[in-house]
Design a protein around this motif. Structure first.
Motif, short mmCIF file in Angstrom:
data_model
loop_
_atom_site.label_atom_id
_atom_site.label_comp_id
_atom_site.label_asym_id
_atom_site.label_seq_id
_atom_site.Cartn_x
_atom_site.Cartn_y
_atom_site.Cartn_z
N UNK A 89 50.66 44.84 41.09
CA UNK A 89 50.98 44.84 39.83
C UNK A 89 50.35 43.69 38.92
N UNK A 90 49.63 42.95 39.58
CA UNK A 90 48.81 41.86 38.96
C UNK A 90 47.41 41.80 38.61
N UNK A 91 46.79 43.13 39.02
CA UNK A 91 45.50 43.12 38.53
C UNK A 91 45.02 42.58 37.28
N UNK A 92 44.10 41.62 37.30
CA UNK A 92 43.27 41.04 36.29
C UNK A 92 43.96 39.34 35.95
N UNK A 93 45.00 39.24 36.80
CA UNK A 93 45.73 37.83 36.46
C UNK A 93 44.87 36.85 37.07
N UNK A 94 44.70 35.76 36.42
CA UNK A 94 43.87 34.73 36.88
C UNK A 94 44.11 34.19 38.16
N UNK A 95 45.41 34.18 38.59
CA UNK A 95 45.65 33.57 40.04
C UNK A 95 45.81 34.60 41.07
#
Length: 166
Positions: A89-95
């Motif tokens: 659920x975090x695709x594209x998140x910087x970390x």
């Protein structure tokens, strides 16, 4: 949040829903933390525990409302965008790491599992969830960073409240 050198820890979350701001917060004395201590009596809770607890409580609160909304969770703990299925659920998140992390502590795995269950309920209600990492403690910057700093303020306030049900 935690106050270094003490046993004091807290969690905070801020929601914007239909143009209104709502908050959740608590401390090491909150019922949710007492429940975790009963389940995991030998655990050493820290700010990581509180970061994950805030996410769980926010997701469970939203899931209980049975609303079909897209939920974006902005937070400053990289584990939330990397643990187990939360990573999906975090695709594209910087970390976001190249592959999901496995929680080392059983109580963190418990919280991750609870978050995943709440996400499934939100999806069953017709909504969706996305995690996004934001740099914490910026005191200025993007709206997401400012909301994260506000959640941190509630976490450190030493108050326990949930005004989302109002």
């Amino acid at each position: 949040s935690h106050i270094k050198g003490t046993e004091r820890i807290g969690y905070g979350a801020v929601f914007i829903y239909n143009g209104k701001e709502y908050t959740l917060s608590g401390t090491e004395l909150s019922e949710e933390v007492k429940e975790l201590r009963n389940l995991f009596p030998k655990a050493k809770f820290s700010n990581v525990t509180m970061e994950m607890l805030a996410i769980v409580l926010a997701l469970e609160t939203i899931a209980s409302l049975n609303i079909a909304e897209h939920i974006q969770i902005n937070q400053d703990y990289p584990g939330a965008v990397n643990y187990h299925n939360l990573w999906n659920y975090s695709e594209g998140s910087l970390q976001r790491a190249p592959k999901p992390w496995k929680a080392k502590e059983i109580y963190i795995k418990h919280l991750v599992d609870k978050a995943e269950t709440a996400i499934k309920q939100i999806e069953a209600n017709g909504g969706s969830v996305k995690f996004n990492w934001v740099k914490g403690h910026q005191k200025a910057g993007t709206e997401q960073a400012m909301m994260n700093d506000l959640a941190d303020k509630y976490a450190k306030s030493r108050d326990t409240h949930n005004d989302f049900s109002n």
